[in-house]
Design a protein around this motif. Structure first.
Motif, PDB file in Angstrom:
ATOM      1  N   GLY A 143       0.766  -1.241   0.000  1.00  0.00           N
ATOM      2  CA  GLY A 143       0.000   0.000   0.000  1.00  0.00           C
ATOM      3  C   GLY A 143       0.798   1.292   0.000  1.00  0.00           C
ATOM      4  N   ALA A 144       2.120   1.211  -0.116  1.00  0.00           N
ATOM      5  CA  ALA A 144       2.904   2.448  -0.283  1.00  0.00           C
ATOM      6  C   ALA A 144       2.949   2.760  -1.773  1.00  0.00           C
ATOM      7  CB  ALA A 144       4.309   2.283   0.271  1.00  0.00           C
ATOM      8  N   THR A 145       2.518   3.950  -2.157  1.00  0.00           N
ATOM      9  CA  THR A 145       2.560   4.330  -3.572  1.00  0.00           C
ATOM     10  C   THR A 145       3.681   5.321  -3.852  1.00  0.00           C
ATOM     11  OG1 THR A 145       0.857   5.972  -3.086  1.00  0.00           O
ATOM     12  CG2 THR A 145       0.120   3.880  -4.031  1.00  0.00           C
ATOM     13  N   THR A 146       4.283   5.845  -2.775  1.00  0.00           N
ATOM     14  CA  THR A 146       5.451   6.721  -2.905  1.00  0.00           C
ATOM     15  C   THR A 146       6.467   6.294  -1.854  1.00  0.00           C
ATOM     16  OG1 THR A 146       4.145   8.631  -3.627  1.00  0.00           O
ATOM     17  CG2 THR A 146       6.324   9.108  -2.721  1.00  0.00           C
ATOM     18  N   PHE A 147       7.738   6.211  -2.247  1.00  0.00           N
ATOM     19  CA  PHE A 147       8.766   5.990  -1.231  1.00  0.00           C
ATOM     20  C   PHE A 147       9.921   6.970  -1.409  1.00  0.00           C
ATOM     21  CE2 PHE A 147      12.257   3.598  -3.351  1.00  0.00           C
ATOM     22  CZ  PHE A 147      11.639   3.159  -4.513  1.00  0.00           C
ATOM     23  N   VAL A 148      10.520   7.278  -0.270  1.00  0.00           N
ATOM     24  CA  VAL A 148      11.628   8.233  -0.221  1.00  0.00           C
ATOM     25  C   VAL A 148      12.871   7.437   0.154  1.00  0.00           C
ATOM     26  CG1 VAL A 148      12.516  10.323   0.878  1.00  0.00           C
ATOM     27  CG2 VAL A 148      10.040  10.055   0.494  1.00  0.00           C
ATOM     28  N   ASP A 149      13.884   7.460  -0.718  1.00  0.00           N
ATOM     29  CA  ASP A 149      15.000   6.521  -0.611  1.00  0.00           C
ATOM     30  C   ASP A 149      16.339   7.239  -0.577  1.00  0.00           C
ATOM     31  OD1 ASP A 149      15.379   3.385  -1.102  1.00  0.00           O
ATOM     32  OD2 ASP A 149      17.013   4.414  -2.156  1.00  0.00           O
ATOM     33  N   MET A 150      17.237   6.732   0.232  1.00  0.00           N
ATOM     34  CA  MET A 150      18.627   7.217   0.228  1.00  0.00           C
ATOM     35  C   MET A 150      19.525   6.003   0.010  1.00  0.00           C
ATOM     36  SD  MET A 150      18.443   9.499   3.748  1.00  0.00           S
ATOM     37  CE  MET A 150      20.124  10.105   3.739  1.00  0.00           C
ATOM     38  N   TYR A 151      20.331   6.037  -1.058  1.00  0.00           N
ATOM     39  CA  TYR A 151      21.295   4.956  -1.238  1.00  0.00           C
ATOM     40  C   TYR A 151      22.320   5.342  -2.304  1.00  0.00           C
ATOM     41  CZ  TYR A 151      22.798   0.250  -0.096  1.00  0.00           C
ATOM     42  OH  TYR A 151      23.509  -0.815   0.388  1.00  0.00           O
ATOM     43  N   TYR A 152      23.076   4.337  -2.756  1.00  0.00           N
ATOM     44  CA  TYR A 152      24.061   4.518  -3.817  1.00  0.00           C
ATOM     45  C   TYR A 152      23.429   4.067  -5.138  1.00  0.00           C
ATOM     46  CZ  TYR A 152      26.666   4.321   0.530  1.00  0.00           C
ATOM     47  OH  TYR A 152      27.070   4.516   1.816  1.00  0.00           O
ATOM     48  N   MET A 337       4.116  -0.662   5.588  1.00  0.00           N
ATOM     49  CA  MET A 337       3.522   0.576   6.112  1.00  0.00           C
ATOM     50  C   MET A 337       2.285   0.286   6.966  1.00  0.00           C
ATOM     51  SD  MET A 337       5.243   3.336   5.328  1.00  0.00           S
ATOM     52  CE  MET A 337       4.081   4.699   5.471  1.00  0.00           C
ATOM     53  N   MET A 338       1.485  -0.719   6.577  1.00  0.00           N
ATOM     54  CA  MET A 338       0.285  -1.045   7.360  1.00  0.00           C
ATOM     55  C   MET A 338       0.681  -1.442   8.791  1.00  0.00           C
ATOM     56  SD  MET A 338      -2.805  -0.749   6.193  1.00  0.00           S
ATOM     57  CE  MET A 338      -3.678  -0.515   4.650  1.00  0.00           C
ATOM     58  N   GLY A 339       1.713  -2.271   8.885  1.00  0.00           N
ATOM     59  CA  GLY A 339       2.173  -2.694  10.199  1.00  0.00           C
ATOM     60  C   GLY A 339       2.689  -1.525  11.025  1.00  0.00           C
ATOM     61  N   LEU A 340       3.276  -0.553  10.316  1.00  0.00           N
ATOM     62  CA  LEU A 340       3.824   0.626  10.984  1.00  0.00           C
ATOM     63  C   LEU A 340       2.731   1.461  11.661  1.00  0.00           C
ATOM     64  CD1 LEU A 340       6.663   1.879  11.120  1.00  0.00           C
ATOM     65  CD2 LEU A 340       6.153   3.115   9.016  1.00  0.00           C
ATOM     66  N   LEU A 341       1.532   1.424  11.113  1.00  0.00           N
ATOM     67  CA  LEU A 341       0.455   2.273  11.648  1.00  0.00           C
ATOM     68  C   LEU A 341       0.152   1.930  13.103  1.00  0.00           C
ATOM     69  CD1 LEU A 341      -2.103   2.299   8.651  1.00  0.00           C
ATOM     70  CD2 LEU A 341      -0.168   3.830   9.053  1.00  0.00           C
ATOM     71  N   GLY A 342      -0.148   0.665  13.357  1.00  0.00           N
ATOM     72  CA  GLY A 342      -0.489   0.258  14.714  1.00  0.00           C
ATOM     73  C   GLY A 342       0.684   0.427  15.659  1.00  0.00           C
ATOM     74  N   TYR A 343       1.864   0.117  15.160  1.00  0.00           N
ATOM     75  CA  TYR A 343       3.074   0.231  15.969  1.00  0.00           C
ATOM     76  C   TYR A 343       3.277   1.674  16.428  1.00  0.00           C
ATOM     77  CZ  TYR A 343       7.485  -1.982  17.306  1.00  0.00           C
ATOM     78  OH  TYR A 343       8.517  -2.533  18.001  1.00  0.00           O
ATOM     79  N   VAL A 424      -3.948  -1.553  -6.008  1.00  0.00           N
ATOM     80  CA  VAL A 424      -3.135  -0.344  -5.865  1.00  0.00           C
ATOM     81  C   VAL A 424      -3.050   0.362  -7.219  1.00  0.00           C
ATOM     82  CG1 VAL A 424      -0.873   0.588  -5.207  1.00  0.00           C
ATOM     83  CG2 VAL A 424      -1.754  -1.449  -4.056  1.00  0.00           C
ATOM     84  N   ILE A 425      -3.337   1.641  -7.199  1.00  0.00           N
ATOM     85  CA  ILE A 425      -3.269   2.449  -8.414  1.00  0.00           C
ATOM     86  C   ILE A 425      -2.250   3.556  -8.182  1.00  0.00           C
ATOM     87  CG2 ILE A 425      -4.592   4.076  -9.855  1.00  0.00           C
ATOM     88  CD1 ILE A 425      -7.036   2.158  -9.067  1.00  0.00           C
TER      89      ILE A 425
END
Ligand SMILES: [Zn+2]
Length: 463
Positions: A143-152, A337-343, A424-425
């Motif tokens: 259910g994440a449609t946007t992610f913010v990433d830091m890497y090489y 992300m769903m699991g993150l909500l309750g946590y 998911v759209i």
């Protein structure tokens, strides 16, 4: 009902302005009917028996059942009473690190003793691409449609995001020592310039600069990154105020808190997304708010690392934009992300010994429009509103653990899991339909990643 009628009326006005005569059905590529809409708009409207119309990449109608008759749609999805909500925004991750998931989990001082040497030994563009594919697939299925990433090798992450069909803000890492994609310290800045030029204007990918952290770079290069961000007009992603050791080091070397220090080098601005911000005081919070900085709150990762609980209640009370992040899959292990909500809700209640704080709706807000605000994209994503990009989810409410459903926010935060995300759209395109990914061959991807693991395990055993 009153609200529904008002939406209908507003929509008719919009239609009239858009061209076709009222009464003549308007073309839509996709119509979702019988949805229980959790709009996350300015009034937090929830519309039972709701309709969403999509044309191209945009939402062109949000309202009640009467809206359906106003459109002639190429395709209609009957949501059958399921929740329809904006796609979630994962405001901080390192998607490619899926290839390291489960390694070095309980090692002290892991970043320097384990992660950096492991990355130096094994990471190349192919690893980054395959790891990012796996990460992006996991995120979009959940259910994440946007992610913010830091890497090489963020260009490889960008290609993975495009292949999966998910939106991403991707920051090329700049760090004060040689990195997997840079032979010299701070070589990431040149890499970033090429990456940003390549993906400028991309419909899904927003390229960004990612200075790793205030404690892994010198002052001169933090200032150079701040200047480059202004020149290139791109977002900046950073780890900030994450550990006590960082606070002590910056205080010792500069006599400032990490937040004050980043302000002194010119990095605090509305283009900055700061991950963690665990060790911030009231003055830091005020400074972050004044400068318009967005914060990514990564509770699962922070708790697992024993780092601490970021003062998110104080941040929200001060008016700071806070989104939720999973952090990388070496830190949080899943990108769920769903699991993150309750946590998130439960941990703050525990920290305050108060069940009334961090109510469910606030958590859903942070996961959607709040995250969009934190990354300065609230004009385009984060809610179901006419004119926004069509990034949305259909969440199954027919599973036994979702029955009955008295309150949509409670159901999403305390009962739903990633497996309940049905469709998911992203950008108007169906990426997941009835839990099936339509864009990437998942079985082949799993085999590709497993093929990498023997060599990674051999290298990890040497550390
Ligand atoms: Zn991180």
């Amino acid at each position: 009902m009153q609200a529904r009628r008002m939406v209908g009326a507003l929509f008719l006005v919009a239609l009239a302005a858009a061209g076709p005569a009222v009464g003549e059905p308007r073309h839509a590529d996709l119509l979702i009917v019988n949805g229980h809409l959790v709009t996350m708009d300015g009034e937090f409207r929830v519309i039972e028996d709701g309709t969403v119309a999509v044309e191209g990449s945009r939402i062109v109608g949000v309202g009640g059942p009467e809206l359906a008759g106003l459109f002639a749609a190429e395709e209609t999805i009957d949501a059958g009473g399921d929740l329809v909500m904006p796609g979630m925004v994962n405001t901080h991750t390192h998607a490619s690190m899926t290839i390291f998931r489960g390694l070095g989990d309980d090692v002290p001082d892991r970043l320097r003793r384990f992660i950096f040497p492991l990355e130096a030994a094994v990471v190349d563009a192919d690893h980054v691409f395959k790891g990012a594919l796996l990460g992006a697939v996991e995120m979009v299925l959940g259910g994440a449609t946007t992610f913010v990433d830091m890497y090489y090798f963020e260009d490889a992450v960008a290609r993975a995001a495009r292949a999966v069909g998910v939106r991403a803000v991707l920051g090329e890492t700049i760090i004060g020592f040689p990195a997997p994609d840079a032979e010299i310290p701070y070589g990431g800045l040149d890499y970033a310039r090429r990456f940003i030029a390549e993906f400028a204007g991309d419909e899904l990918v927003t390229p960004a600069l990612a200075p790793h952290a205030p404690y892994t770079m010198d002052r001169e290069h933090l200032e150079l990154v701040a200047a480059a961000a202004r020149e290139l007009d791109v977002p900046v992603l950073v780890h900030l105020a994450e550990t006590r050791a960082e606070i002590e080091q910056i205080e010792r070397e500069h006599g400032l808190s990490p937040v004050e220090y980043l302000d002194a080098v010119g990095l605090l601005s509305d283009r900055l997304v700061a991950a963690h911000c665990i060790f911030v005081d009231a003055a830091d919070i005020e400074l972050l708010r004044e400068r318009g900085v967005g914060v990514s709150h990564n509770i699962v990762s922070n708790v697992k690392a024993g780092k601490g609980v970021a003062p998110v209640l104080a941040m929200r009370a001060a008016g700071l934009d806070v989104g939720l992040g999973t952090d990388g899959p070496m830190s949080g292990n899943t990108l769920d992300m769903m699991g993150l909500l309750g946590y998130t809700a439960k941990l703050h209640k525990l920290a305050q010994l108060d069940r009334s704080v961090m109510p469910a709706r606030d958590v859903v807000e942070m996961a959607t429009i709040g995250g969009a605000r934190a990354i300065d994209m609230e004009d385009r994503i984060g809610s179901l509103e006419v004119g926004k990009l069509a990034d949305l989810l259909i969440v199954d409410v027919d599973s036994v653990h979702m029955i009955p459903m008295y309150d949509v926010y409670s159901a999403l935060v305390y009962a739903a899991g990633a497996q309940d995300v049905r469709t998911v759209i992203v950008h108007g395109r169906q990426v997941v339909r009835d839990r099936e990914l339509l864009t990437v061959d998942v079985e082949r991807l799993k085999a590709d990643v497993r093929e990498l693991t023997d060599e990674i395990a051999r290298q990890a055993a040497r550390l």
